[in-house]
Write a protein that holds these residues in place. Structure first.
Motif, PDB file in Angstrom:
ATOM      1  N   PHE A  79      67.576  67.604  76.006  1.00 42.05           N
ATOM      2  CA  PHE A  79      66.315  66.864  75.955  1.00 42.05           C
ATOM      3  C   PHE A  79      66.553  65.596  75.140  1.00 42.05           C
ATOM      4  CE2 PHE A  79      65.243  71.228  76.775  1.00 42.05           C
ATOM      5  CZ  PHE A  79      64.235  71.142  77.736  1.00 42.05           C
ATOM      6  N   ILE A  80      66.487  64.456  75.808  1.00 37.06           N
ATOM      7  CA  ILE A  80      66.738  63.176  75.156  1.00 37.06           C
ATOM      8  C   ILE A  80      65.394  62.605  74.729  1.00 37.06           C
ATOM      9  CG2 ILE A  80      67.765  60.898  75.410  1.00 37.06           C
ATOM     10  CD1 ILE A  80      69.367  62.142  77.820  1.00 37.06           C
ATOM     11  N   LEU A  81      65.161  62.564  73.428  1.00 34.09           N
ATOM     12  CA  LEU A  81      63.904  62.060  72.886  1.00 34.09           C
ATOM     13  C   LEU A  81      64.101  60.597  72.505  1.00 34.09           C
ATOM     14  CD1 LEU A  81      62.933  65.075  70.560  1.00 34.09           C
ATOM     15  CD2 LEU A  81      62.554  64.791  73.020  1.00 34.09           C
ATOM     16  N   THR A  82      63.313  59.722  73.103  1.00 36.13           N
ATOM     17  CA  THR A  82      63.454  58.292  72.843  1.00 36.13           C
ATOM     18  C   THR A  82      62.124  57.708  72.388  1.00 36.13           C
ATOM     19  OG1 THR A  82      62.881  57.578  75.091  1.00 36.13           O
ATOM     20  CG2 THR A  82      65.181  58.151  74.671  1.00 36.13           C
ATOM     21  N   GLY A  83      62.200  56.570  71.707  1.00 36.38           N
ATOM     22  CA  GLY A  83      60.997  55.850  71.330  1.00 36.38           C
ATOM     23  C   GLY A  83      60.293  56.417  70.108  1.00 36.38           C
ATOM     24  N   LYS A  84      59.289  55.681  69.672  1.00 35.41           N
ATOM     25  CA  LYS A  84      58.524  56.042  68.476  1.00 35.41           C
ATOM     26  C   LYS A  84      57.175  56.623  68.870  1.00 35.41           C
ATOM     27  CE  LYS A  84      56.671  54.103  64.170  1.00 35.41           C
ATOM     28  NZ  LYS A  84      56.541  52.880  63.333  1.00 35.41           N
ATOM     29  N   PRO A  85      56.828  57.808  68.336  1.00 34.72           N
ATOM     30  CA  PRO A  85      55.536  58.401  68.667  1.00 34.72           C
ATOM     31  C   PRO A  85      54.384  57.557  68.120  1.00 34.72           C
ATOM     32  CG  PRO A  85      57.005  59.999  67.606  1.00 34.72           C
ATOM     33  CD  PRO A  85      57.619  58.659  67.434  1.00 34.72           C
ATOM     34  N   ALA A  86      53.279  57.549  68.841  1.00 34.20           N
ATOM     35  CA  ALA A  86      52.078  56.859  68.375  1.00 34.20           C
ATOM     36  C   ALA A  86      51.416  57.664  67.259  1.00 34.20           C
ATOM     37  CB  ALA A  86      51.107  56.679  69.543  1.00 34.20           C
ATOM     38  N   LYS A  87      50.444  57.067  66.599  1.00 39.26           N
ATOM     39  CA  LYS A  87      49.687  57.763  65.553  1.00 39.26           C
ATOM     40  C   LYS A  87      49.085  59.032  66.133  1.00 39.26           C
ATOM     41  CE  LYS A  87      45.909  57.008  62.213  1.00 39.26           C
ATOM     42  NZ  LYS A  87      46.670  57.449  61.041  1.00 39.26           N
ATOM     43  N   SER A 147      52.519  64.500  67.071  1.00 46.34           N
ATOM     44  CA  SER A 147      53.340  65.339  66.185  1.00 46.34           C
ATOM     45  C   SER A 147      54.327  66.166  67.001  1.00 46.34           C
ATOM     46  CB  SER A 147      52.431  66.287  65.391  1.00 46.34           C
ATOM     47  OG  SER A 147      51.848  67.242  66.274  1.00 46.34           O
ATOM     48  N   GLY A 148      55.130  66.934  66.297  1.00 45.60           N
ATOM     49  CA  GLY A 148      56.067  67.836  66.963  1.00 45.60           C
ATOM     50  C   GLY A 148      55.367  68.789  67.917  1.00 45.60           C
ATOM     51  N   LYS A 149      54.138  69.201  67.585  1.00 46.60           N
ATOM     52  CA  LYS A 149      53.401  70.129  68.455  1.00 46.60           C
ATOM     53  C   LYS A 149      53.084  69.481  69.797  1.00 46.60           C
ATOM     54  CE  LYS A 149      51.242  74.146  68.897  1.00 46.60           C
ATOM     55  NZ  LYS A 149      50.414  74.541  67.770  1.00 46.60           N
ATOM     56  N   ASP A 150      52.691  68.224  69.779  1.00 50.72           N
ATOM     57  CA  ASP A 150      52.409  67.523  71.030  1.00 50.72           C
ATOM     58  C   ASP A 150      53.672  67.384  71.878  1.00 50.72           C
ATOM     59  OD1 ASP A 150      49.543  66.706  70.450  1.00 50.72           O
ATOM     60  OD2 ASP A 150      50.569  65.795  68.744  1.00 50.72           O
ATOM     61  N   ILE A 151      54.790  67.138  71.203  1.00 52.55           N
ATOM     62  CA  ILE A 151      56.057  66.954  71.927  1.00 52.55           C
ATOM     63  C   ILE A 151      56.478  68.237  72.617  1.00 52.55           C
ATOM     64  CG2 ILE A 151      58.516  66.418  71.663  1.00 52.55           C
ATOM     65  CD1 ILE A 151      57.631  64.636  69.218  1.00 52.55           C
ATOM     66  N   ILE A 152      56.457  69.347  71.891  1.00 55.94           N
ATOM     67  CA  ILE A 152      56.931  70.594  72.495  1.00 55.94           C
ATOM     68  C   ILE A 152      55.947  71.112  73.537  1.00 55.94           C
ATOM     69  CG2 ILE A 152      56.001  72.098  70.672  1.00 55.94           C
ATOM     70  CD1 ILE A 152      59.317  72.530  72.676  1.00 55.94           C
ATOM     71  N   TYR A 203      62.386  59.457  64.172  1.00 55.25           N
ATOM     72  CA  TYR A 203      60.969  59.306  63.829  1.00 55.25           C
ATOM     73  C   TYR A 203      60.289  60.653  63.551  1.00 55.25           C
ATOM     74  CZ  TYR A 203      61.620  54.612  65.715  1.00 55.25           C
ATOM     75  OH  TYR A 203      62.072  53.347  65.944  1.00 55.25           O
ATOM     76  N   LEU A 204      61.022  61.733  63.712  1.00 57.82           N
ATOM     77  CA  LEU A 204      60.442  63.063  63.524  1.00 57.82           C
ATOM     78  C   LEU A 204      60.743  63.587  62.127  1.00 57.82           C
ATOM     79  CD1 LEU A 204      61.385  64.773  66.920  1.00 57.82           C
ATOM     80  CD2 LEU A 204      59.359  63.410  66.346  1.00 57.82           C
ATOM     81  N   THR A 205      59.728  64.051  61.446  1.00 56.82           N
ATOM     82  CA  THR A 205      59.938  64.681  60.145  1.00 56.82           C
ATOM     83  C   THR A 205      60.569  66.052  60.349  1.00 56.82           C
ATOM     84  OG1 THR A 205      57.802  65.805  60.143  1.00 56.82           O
ATOM     85  CG2 THR A 205      57.850  63.535  59.295  1.00 56.82           C
ATOM     86  N   MET A 206      61.018  66.646  59.266  1.00 58.65           N
ATOM     87  CA  MET A 206      61.569  67.994  59.374  1.00 58.65           C
ATOM     88  C   MET A 206      60.486  68.976  59.816  1.00 58.65           C
ATOM     89  SD  MET A 206      64.710  67.671  59.011  1.00 58.65           S
ATOM     90  CE  MET A 206      64.943  69.434  59.298  1.00 58.65           C
ATOM     91  N   ASP A 207      59.258  68.776  59.373  1.00 62.30           N
ATOM     92  CA  ASP A 207      58.179  69.665  59.811  1.00 62.30           C
ATOM     93  C   ASP A 207      57.972  69.550  61.323  1.00 62.30           C
ATOM     94  OD1 ASP A 207      57.933  70.448  57.224  1.00 62.30           O
ATOM     95  OD2 ASP A 207      55.892  69.698  56.924  1.00 62.30           O
ATOM     96  N   ASP A 208      58.068  68.336  61.877  1.00 63.02           N
ATOM     97  CA  ASP A 208      58.000  68.160  63.328  1.00 63.02           C
ATOM     98  C   ASP A 208      59.101  68.959  64.017  1.00 63.02           C
ATOM     99  OD1 ASP A 208      55.830  66.338  63.525  1.00 63.02           O
ATOM    100  OD2 ASP A 208      57.140  64.638  63.063  1.00 63.02           O
ATOM    101  N   GLY A 225      56.877  57.486  72.873  1.00 59.51           N
ATOM    102  CA  GLY A 225      55.851  56.457  72.777  1.00 59.51           C
ATOM    103  C   GLY A 225      54.770  56.590  73.834  1.00 59.51           C
ATOM    104  N   GLU A 226      55.042  57.343  74.897  1.00 56.28           N
ATOM    105  CA  GLU A 226      54.071  57.501  75.977  1.00 56.28           C
ATOM    106  C   GLU A 226      53.207  58.753  75.826  1.00 56.28           C
ATOM    107  OE1 GLU A 226      56.140  57.405  79.668  1.00 56.28           O
ATOM    108  OE2 GLU A 226      56.633  55.270  79.536  1.00 56.28           O
ATOM    109  N   LEU A 227      53.530  59.599  74.872  1.00 60.08           N
ATOM    110  CA  LEU A 227      52.816  60.876  74.758  1.00 60.08           C
ATOM    111  C   LEU A 227      51.427  60.695  74.165  1.00 60.08           C
ATOM    112  CD1 LEU A 227      55.561  63.390  73.559  1.00 60.08           C
ATOM    113  CD2 LEU A 227      54.966  62.648  75.873  1.00 60.08           C
ATOM    114  N   LYS A 228      50.533  61.546  74.590  1.00 60.46           N
ATOM    115  CA  LYS A 228      49.182  61.621  74.031  1.00 60.46           C
ATOM    116  C   LYS A 228      49.011  62.998  73.392  1.00 60.46           C
ATOM    117  CE  LYS A 228      47.240  58.570  77.581  1.00 60.46           C
ATOM    118  NZ  LYS A 228      46.257  58.464  78.677  1.00 60.46           N
TER     119      LYS A 228
END
Length: 422
Positions: A163-171, A174-179, A205-210, A266-269
């Motif tokens: 899984f190649i994670l690219t870009g910066k997440p929007a405000k 979080s990790g929950k939205d990604i998974i 851009y992901l914290t350890m908690d993410d 960057g595209e995730l909601k």
């Protein structure tokens, strides 16, 4: 043929120069984990083996967290069984009331899991520790018993998905939205018995908690494990929490993957999993009008300090909607204490929430938030199966702490942006 990160760790622990997907190996274990539900079964099995003690009292962790403080006589008996076993074998890492926390938040916090480890646990979310670059996976109680007795376990070497994670997440992403997005994309069996290996510039851009959250829910896609490369953030976390040496493994450039997915963060909601599977996902702007009865913020997935800070930032100065029960569960005593010192607990209580001692509690329908018929809950936990949190006619919507807190304020499934903008 090159090896993946997971395959390199397993080869080293099996004493082999290389391994390949599908190969059966016996590997040395760095840690064997059990909790108050699974450990009694393992303890009864190890007693049948008539072995002389455990393989290493410092490499076994027993955490009382699912029904603790005990909710009934049966849970009290289970905990007594584990307590007596831990005492009898002088288990170093035994965590009882006052010291315990939710196991998958507690063990990294206590420095018991580091990069390069092979860890088994009689709990499916043991895959959490892949956030630190360890191979960790859930097993049955009989495998836990064998691990406690011998310090070894048999594995079929998993194939891998990249899984190649690219870009910066929007405000608010979080990790929950990604998974949840990933599980929605590949399905609950999309990574069946495979290693989910996360790479890419987006990880920075992901914290350890993410990362703990993402690795934690690898099992919800059927994964054998989830694993992240060890970068400066992971090394800093381990240096702050552990005195143990660690080993960094990196995938070979020619490692073989069954599939590759690129996720533009960057595209995730904000993403929600509707009943009754984690794959049944929708972005927050497509959820419609879903009134709710309860919100749970906690669990081994989202009960860490950043989760509580996010929830508090939305609840601060606001009240939970009338008729909505809000339950906040810090994942460990240390997190509870930190939340208290930062004033987060006051924020939750003033918003109309209750704050619990660390426990898995409602996540598995244990206690502290059982749902009645036709009730709906927005939860930061990891599973929303039929009857998971109570009545078979109840519903669970899996979401991030930000979505959960926003929903608590509006009384319906809501995104954080619509509340924060008020």
């Amino acid at each position: 043929m090159g090896m993946t990160m997971t395959q390199k760790i397993l080869a080293a622990h099996a004493g082999l120069p290389s391994v390949s997907a599908g190969q059966l190996i016996e590997a040395d274990l760095d840690l064997v984990l059990g909790n108050d539900i699974t450990s009694p079964v393992a303890i009864h099995e190890i007693e049948k083996m008539k072995v002389d003690g455990v393989f290493d009292r410092d490499k076994i962790a027993l955490v009382l967290d699912h029904f603790v403080p005990n909710k009934d006589i049966k849970s009290a008996q289970h905990c007594k069984c584990v307590r007596e076993f831990a005492c009898r074998h002088e288990i170093s890492n035994f965590f009882d009331v006052g010291e315990m926390g939710i196991e998958h938040a507690l063990l990294p916090e206590r420095g018991l899991t580091v990069a390069g480890d092979v860890i088994i646990g009689a709990d499916s979310h043991t895959c959490t520790y892949g956030a630190l670059g360890a191979f960790s996976t859930g097993v049955g109680s009989t495998d836990m018993a064998a691990g406690m007795a011998t310090g070894k376990a048999w594995f079929k070497v998993p194939a891998a998905i990249k899984f190649i994670l690219t870009g910066k997440p929007a405000k608010w992403i979080s990790g929950k939205d990604i998974i949840l997005h990933i599980i929605g994309k590949i399905g609950v069996d999309g990574a069946l018995y495979k290693s989910m290996e996360f790479v890419g510039d987006g990880i920075s851009y992901l914290t350890m908690d993410d990362r703990f959250t993402i690795a934690n829910m690898a099992i919800e896609a059927g994964g054998k494990n989830g694993i992240f490369p060890v970068d400066a953030a992971a090394e800093q976390y381990m240096k702050e929490h552990s005195a143990r040496p660690y080993t960094i493994y990196e995938a070979d450039a020619d490692a073989v993957y069954d599939a590759e997915y690129t996720i533009d963060l960057g595209e995730l909601k904000p993403t929600v999993a509707f009943p009754h599977l984690p794959e049944n996902t929708k972005p927050i702007d497509e959820v419609g009008e879903i009134p709710i009865d309860q919100v749970v913020i906690g669990s081994c997935t989202n009960g860490r300090i950043e989760d509580l800070r996010t929830a508090a930032s939305i609840l601060r100065g606001r009240k939970a909607a009338k008729g909505v029960r809000v339950i906040v569960i810090p994942a460990t005593q240390q997190i509870y204490l930190q939340a208290m010192e930062e004033g987060l607990l006051r924020t939750f209580i003033e918003a109309g929430a209750v704050v619990s001692t660390p426990t898995c509690g409602p996540c598995l329908g244990g206690y502290m938030g059982i749902l009645a018929e036709n009730e709906r809950c927005v939860s930061t936990t990891n599973r929303n199966f039929v009857g998971r949190m109570g009545h078979v006619e109840s519903e669970i919507y899996l979401a991030s702490p930000a979505v959960a807190a926003a929903s608590a304020v509006t009384g319906k499934l809501s995104g954080p942006a619509e509340v924060a903008a008020e």
